[in-house]
Design a protein around this motif. Sequence first.
Motif, PDB file in Angstrom:
ATOM      1  N   THR A  17      -8.825  -2.106  -7.865  1.00  0.00           N
ATOM      2  CA  THR A  17      -9.887  -2.164  -6.850  1.00  0.00           C
ATOM      3  C   THR A  17      -9.887  -0.873  -6.035  1.00  0.00           C
ATOM      4  O   THR A  17      -8.918  -0.110  -6.062  1.00  0.00           O
ATOM      5  CB  THR A  17      -9.665  -3.346  -5.889  1.00  0.00           C
ATOM      6  N   GLU A  18     -10.958  -0.650  -5.294  1.00  0.00           N
ATOM      7  CA  GLU A  18     -11.039   0.538  -4.437  1.00  0.00           C
ATOM      8  C   GLU A  18      -9.904   0.549  -3.410  1.00  0.00           C
ATOM      9  O   GLU A  18      -9.347   1.605  -3.106  1.00  0.00           O
ATOM     10  CB  GLU A  18     -12.388   0.582  -3.717  1.00  0.00           C
ATOM     11  N   ASP A  19      -9.562  -0.616  -2.890  1.00  0.00           N
ATOM     12  CA  ASP A  19      -8.487  -0.682  -1.903  1.00  0.00           C
ATOM     13  C   ASP A  19      -7.134  -0.324  -2.530  1.00  0.00           C
ATOM     14  O   ASP A  19      -6.308   0.324  -1.892  1.00  0.00           O
ATOM     15  CB  ASP A  19      -8.416  -2.071  -1.271  1.00  0.00           C
ATOM     16  N   THR A  20      -6.928  -0.737  -3.763  1.00  0.00           N
ATOM     17  CA  THR A  20      -5.693  -0.369  -4.450  1.00  0.00           C
ATOM     18  C   THR A  20      -5.634   1.140  -4.649  1.00  0.00           C
ATOM     19  O   THR A  20      -4.591   1.770  -4.433  1.00  0.00           O
ATOM     20  CB  THR A  20      -5.584  -1.092  -5.812  1.00  0.00           C
ATOM     21  N   VAL A  21      -6.730   1.729  -5.036  1.00  0.00           N
ATOM     22  CA  VAL A  21      -6.784   3.183  -5.236  1.00  0.00           C
ATOM     23  C   VAL A  21      -6.475   3.911  -3.927  1.00  0.00           C
ATOM     24  O   VAL A  21      -5.734   4.893  -3.918  1.00  0.00           O
ATOM     25  CB  VAL A  21      -8.147   3.605  -5.820  1.00  0.00           C
ATOM     26  N   LYS A  22      -6.987   3.422  -2.801  1.00  0.00           N
ATOM     27  CA  LYS A  22      -6.674   4.020  -1.500  1.00  0.00           C
ATOM     28  C   LYS A  22      -5.175   3.969  -1.221  1.00  0.00           C
ATOM     29  O   LYS A  22      -4.609   4.910  -0.681  1.00  0.00           O
ATOM     30  CB  LYS A  22      -7.419   3.293  -0.382  1.00  0.00           C
ATOM     31  N   MET A  23      -4.541   2.870  -1.564  1.00  0.00           N
ATOM     32  CA  MET A  23      -3.112   2.691  -1.297  1.00  0.00           C
ATOM     33  C   MET A  23      -2.252   3.652  -2.111  1.00  0.00           C
ATOM     34  O   MET A  23      -1.118   3.945  -1.735  1.00  0.00           O
ATOM     35  CB  MET A  23      -2.691   1.246  -1.590  1.00  0.00           C
ATOM     36  N   LEU A  24      -2.768   4.166  -3.222  1.00  0.00           N
ATOM     37  CA  LEU A  24      -1.998   5.099  -4.042  1.00  0.00           C
ATOM     38  C   LEU A  24      -1.677   6.392  -3.298  1.00  0.00           C
ATOM     39  O   LEU A  24      -0.726   7.088  -3.643  1.00  0.00           O
ATOM     40  CB  LEU A  24      -2.762   5.432  -5.324  1.00  0.00           C
ATOM     41  N   LYS A  25      -2.455   6.702  -2.280  1.00  0.00           N
ATOM     42  CA  LYS A  25      -2.260   7.946  -1.530  1.00  0.00           C
ATOM     43  C   LYS A  25      -1.105   7.847  -0.525  1.00  0.00           C
ATOM     44  O   LYS A  25      -0.626   8.862  -0.028  1.00  0.00           O
ATOM     45  CB  LYS A  25      -3.535   8.331  -0.787  1.00  0.00           C
ATOM     46  N   ILE A  26      -0.660   6.634  -0.228  1.00  0.00           N
ATOM     47  CA  ILE A  26       0.412   6.436   0.750  1.00  0.00           C
ATOM     48  C   ILE A  26       1.733   6.919   0.147  1.00  0.00           C
ATOM     49  O   ILE A  26       2.060   6.619  -0.992  1.00  0.00           O
ATOM     50  CB  ILE A  26       0.526   4.961   1.151  1.00  0.00           C
ATOM     51  N   SER A  27       2.483   7.669   0.941  1.00  0.00           N
ATOM     52  CA  SER A  27       3.766   8.162   0.475  1.00  0.00           C
ATOM     53  C   SER A  27       4.706   8.415   1.632  1.00  0.00           C
ATOM     54  O   SER A  27       4.354   9.139   2.571  1.00  0.00           O
ATOM     55  CB  SER A  27       3.610   9.456  -0.314  1.00  0.00           C
ATOM     56  N   ALA A  28       5.898   7.842   1.569  1.00  0.00           N
ATOM     57  CA  ALA A  28       6.925   8.115   2.571  1.00  0.00           C
ATOM     58  C   ALA A  28       7.551   9.489   2.353  1.00  0.00           C
ATOM     59  O   ALA A  28       8.260   9.997   3.208  1.00  0.00           O
ATOM     60  CB  ALA A  28       7.995   7.027   2.533  1.00  0.00           C
TER      61      ALA A  28
END
Length: 104
Positions: free
Chosen positions: A89-100
């Motif tokens: 989903t689009e929301d899942t794709v957005k979450m891919l950018k998160i990185s610690a």
Amino acid sequence: MAEAVGILEVFGLATAFVAADAGCKAANVRLEVFDKNKPANADSLPVPLLVCIKFRGSVEDVTAAVEAGMAEASRRTGVVQHYVIPNPTEDTVKMLKISALDKS
């Protein structure tokens, strides 16, 4: 149709680099930013850092990349988990950018 997502979680950053390299050489994929996690039980793990590798491409290519990365990581510190999301989903794709790892 959205590109598939392959997620491969391994023990340690060095293993993540080697597994990502193997995945990219095995298939026509690109990488999203790595992510890291230091779980509460880190001292009992083979390496106290978990790193998430994220591949993007067609389902077939992502599957091949994850499999190649798993084989490489298994020869080193090991694989924690792996997943292939065929149509995120689009929301899942957005979450891919998160990185610690990326603090900038």
